[in-house]
Enzyme design. Sequence first.
Site, short mmCIF file in Angstrom:
data_model
loop_
_atom_site.label_atom_id
_atom_site.label_comp_id
_atom_site.label_asym_id
_atom_site.label_seq_id
_atom_site.Cartn_x
_atom_site.Cartn_y
_atom_site.Cartn_z
N ASP A 80 18.55 -11.83 8.75
CA ASP A 80 17.16 -11.53 9.11
C ASP A 80 16.33 -12.78 8.86
OD1 ASP A 80 14.57 -10.57 9.38
OD2 ASP A 80 14.79 -8.95 7.94
N SER A 118 9.01 -4.25 7.41
CA SER A 118 8.63 -5.40 8.22
C SER A 118 7.11 -5.64 8.16
CB SER A 118 9.14 -5.21 9.66
OG SER A 118 9.08 -6.40 10.39
N HIS A 137 17.73 -7.13 10.67
CA HIS A 137 16.37 -6.59 10.60
C HIS A 137 16.32 -5.24 11.33
CE1 HIS A 137 12.04 -7.18 10.01
NE2 HIS A 137 11.90 -6.53 11.14
#
Length: 311
Positions: free
Chosen positions: A248, A153, A278
């Site tokens: 996501d 991320s 995610h």
Amino acid sequence: MDPQAWFILKQLESVGAPPLDLLTPEQARLGADFRLLAGAPEEVAKVENRTIPVPGGEIPVRIYTPAGEGPFPALVYYHGGGWVIGNLDTVDVPCRMLANRAGCVVVSVDYRLAPEHKFPTAVEDSYAAVKWVAEHAASIQVDPERIAVGGDSAGGNLSAVVALMARDQGGPSINYQMLIYPVTQHSYDTKSYQENADGYFLTKNTMVWFWNHYLRDEQDGKNPYASPLLAEDLSGLPPALVITAGFDPLRDEGEAYAERLKAAGVPVEATRYDGMIHGFFWMPGVLVQGNAAINQAANALKHAFHVVKTS
């Protein structure tokens, strides 16, 4: 959607916690403890906490050393959390698994968080950390010729950016970049943002909240060291693994970055875990696919380090 991921979403929903974007950063950090989803930590031959110098201060790192005879290759790992939340504990389990399965030293980096430390502090800390690993390789049983960067991320964003910086600034030499559902652009107009804006763990509103805390102003969002997808030239970067999740908001920008790397002649292994949400990379305790992604990443690292050693 994968039934296990669906179950996790329902469990999180039943807790009834307020969305992150309605909290202060301090409240969000207190509430964002997902370690139970990671499962039991594996034993690693050695785990050491220390601090390293960065511009204007020092930051903690956690060094995981596998069993065996060094010097080992190294992965410098940056945790996710939108540059605002997350810490060394968030990714403790995946870092242990990667150290054991890839046979490498993992240096997990606790870069300074926004909004107390806005862009480019996290970038500068992340780059300083990989330089420190290269310069102090012998003292932590690392082979300075075999260093990779990786993260999930916001940590995937920092990994991509550190690879760019190392190329632009003449070092240190980075052999591989492991980008797990990376943030690559300050923008919310992709199809995956529309499809997955709400209800799949990471929301569009949360990403807006993260970016607003991280950047000093809109102009920062156009800087390639914040939005690596905007870099004019991606040639000469290390080979990459790019993992994305089907449900996501960040899916499309991660895949767009993989395509741009390929177009620039960079070897890329790109995998979409269709049924995943995610954050699944640090949920191996409850998601079979989380385990699979960690194994895929470990195998990719092992292969990349072997190629460098034998070339």
